[in-house]
Design an enzyme around this catalytic site. Sequence first.
Site, short mmCIF file in Angstrom:
data_model
loop_
_atom_site.label_atom_id
_atom_site.label_comp_id
_atom_site.label_asym_id
_atom_site.label_seq_id
_atom_site.Cartn_x
_atom_site.Cartn_y
_atom_site.Cartn_z
N CYS A 2 7.72 2.71 0.82
CA CYS A 2 7.44 3.12 -0.55
C CYS A 2 7.16 4.61 -0.65
CB CYS A 2 6.26 2.33 -1.12
SG CYS A 2 4.76 2.42 -0.12
N HIS A 46 -0.28 1.73 -0.99
CA HIS A 46 1.04 1.68 -1.62
C HIS A 46 1.27 2.93 -2.48
CE1 HIS A 46 4.68 -0.11 -3.12
NE2 HIS A 46 4.24 -0.16 -4.36
#
Length: 499
Positions: free
Chosen positions: A117, A422
């Site tokens: 990510c 994340h």
Amino acid sequence: MPSFNVHIKWGRETYKDIECNTDEDPTLFKAQIFALTGVHPNRQKLMVKGKTLGDASNSWSTFPVSVGMTVLLMGTKDEDIQATPLETVKFLEDMNESELATALELPVGLANLGNTCYMNATVQCLKTVPPLVESLRKFNGANSLSSDSAQSITAALRDLYNTMDKKLSFPPVLLLQAVHTALPRFAERGEHDVWVQQDANECWTEIIRMLQQKLPAQEQVKYNSVIDQYFGGKLAVEWKNNESSEEPPTSTIENFLQLSCFIATETRYIQAGLMNKLEEIVTKNSATLDRNAEYTKKARIDRLPAYLTIQMVRFFYKQQGVNAKILKDVKFPLVFDAFDLCTTRLQQRLEPMRKKFKELDDAEAEGKTKVPAKKDKKESEKEVKKNTIPYWFQDDVGSNNSGLYELQAVLTHKGRSSSSGHYVSWIKHSEDLWLKCDDDNVSAVTDEDILKLSGGGDWHCAYVLLYGPKILKLPEGETIDPVYSETPLESEQTLSTAD
């Protein structure tokens, strides 16, 4: 001999010397072919001696390919497939997220290949810079995992953006492979043989550094790279020795590609955090005292880039190998004014454009307080036409000539350390619409959602901010005299210094 070259035969086309690595997953080989031909891997049928290459990692064992062989490709490009006509009209309120994304022409997302990510968020943010995307389109370097790491990453990013522009969703395997080859620390694996999460700002910095080596500037007079031209700024730095009154202050010039916002206990706004970094106490060697001494370092911006990158310094090391996150709420604006961070010399150069912006803002504010007169259709159409004024100085294409910026992308982190959690990108799509790009999931959000990314809890916190130039639009026929970043005398001094 896992890596060797083969030829690809596709209809009347033949592609010579394509790298084939049987140690890698077959999807990487298919991604290379996709970049060459435009045939999506889902529609590729690769054949040698009657055998077909599958997608599983062990498919190479049954695929009899070797050095110099010709691999037959069967498949059709997207644009060659006739679209099925729409049978019914569907309203926005009746659409699901996927259908809504198509109707609003939202960009495609990027698949997460296992803790990637950080790279996906970086790619989406950088794609909002038109001069960078244009420069990548012009780059003609081959896409191969060669020893030239900068070329591999630049070509892979170019091909990925081309794929995204075609609204094709495909895992960014070629770019990931290029990053892993150029920067082995990003290929580290952890538990269950899954790639370890990486710092998104480190990825951003490394990709920019690679592009800096391969993408030439649009104007060759001052800059070697489009990165230096549109992302690069200059700091005028004054050093004063706090331990010796005999040592006179000295001045230096430093280049930067991003500014750092240091977050102290009292920091509440991004401007204060930036100023903390521009004025600091450092220790360095003193020639006068012949030892290390304490200096006051005071820096001011003397060249503003068109696209200003600001890193929120949210991570620090508590102990060796372990970093922690500063969750403090630090407000950032949608419109950023860098005027107070600049040298007096640059502030004077910024004044003409700033004066024009203020005139327009005052006129707009005054217009809102009046009852609008009824206008016919021709008058309304005439008002729509605007004259866009360049945002750079006449003698410095790629600079910012007003000090005013508009936020166009935010890279956020959710979690407690840079090596976990994340990363997500938030990009401005249009005047009133922002997009949240969470890997392959793209959804619409508002200005209010963006301002909530300032931190203060476990929600997404802004980590890297990308500001673009505020554009001045004047009524048709109206213009402004060209503004220069240097006087003729300063220009002569710059040239003589360069000589």
